[in-house]
Design an enzyme around this catalytic site. Structure first.
Site: not given
Ligand code: CMP
Length: 148
Positions: A8, A48, A56, A89, A95, A106, A116, A119, A130
């Site tokens: 990211k 997304y 978010f 993962r 996350t 992470r 974070n 992805h 994806e």
């Molecule tokens: P990612 O794995 O890229 O998938 C969705 C993204 O939304 C997640 O990582 C975070 O960067 C972002 N995000 C922000 N707030 C939240 C939340 N409360 N729960 C999950 N993802 C979040």
């Protein structure tokens, strides 16, 4: 089995691309395709789509389109599909970086859940959805020897 990771904006800006890719390579996971991209709003919304309507959503789309990201297809032929996604993962961590184990990407480099660092596709089905957002079939190499 192929899966997608996206390094990211904050990780790209901090020069962590090589460090992050190296962590997968050290596990024997191979890089089947990689490129730097300035993501369009349309692509980010598609990426997304499962989060559309969540609080978010707009912020994550804005963040992911702000500066370049690096997308990569990872190939793991030694494991079945579910195990391959699970290993990627595990290397990535959960996350929220404040909850991610040290030693995960992470956990080691992230700070905020909404920024974070990386992805990763959360299932073989997600990977199938994806990967084509970033790569055509011709962009992706395979290290698996195929006997015809
Ligand atoms: P990612 O794995 O890229 O998938 C969705 C993204 O939304 C997640 O990582 C975070 O960067 C972002 N995000 C922000 N707030 C939240 C939340 N409360 N729960 C999950 N993802 C979040």
């Amino acid at each position: 089995m192929n899966t997608l990771i996206i390094i990211k904006p904050w990780a790209v800006q901090r020069g962590l691309v090589g460090e992050i890719l190296a962590r997968f390579e050290r596990h024997g996971i191979r890089i089947a395709a990689v490129k730097a991209v300035l993501l369009s709003k349309d692509k980010a919304e598609k990426l997304y789509a499962v989060h559309e309507g969540k609080p978010f959503f707009k912020d994550v789309v804005g963040h992911m389109t702000s500066t370049p990201i690096v997308a990569a297809v990872l190939e793991t032929d030694m494991l079945d599909d579910e195990a391959a996604v699970a290993l990627v993962r595990k290397i990535v961590g959960v996350t929220d970086p404040t909850k991610a184990e040290m030693g995960t990407i992470r956990g080691d480099f992230g700070m905020r859940k909404d920024r974070n660092i990386i992805h990763a596709s959360d299932s073989p089905e997600s990977a199938e959805y994806e990967i084509p957002l970033f790569f055509t079939k011709n962009d992706i190499v395979s290290y698996v020897k195929q006997v015809i």
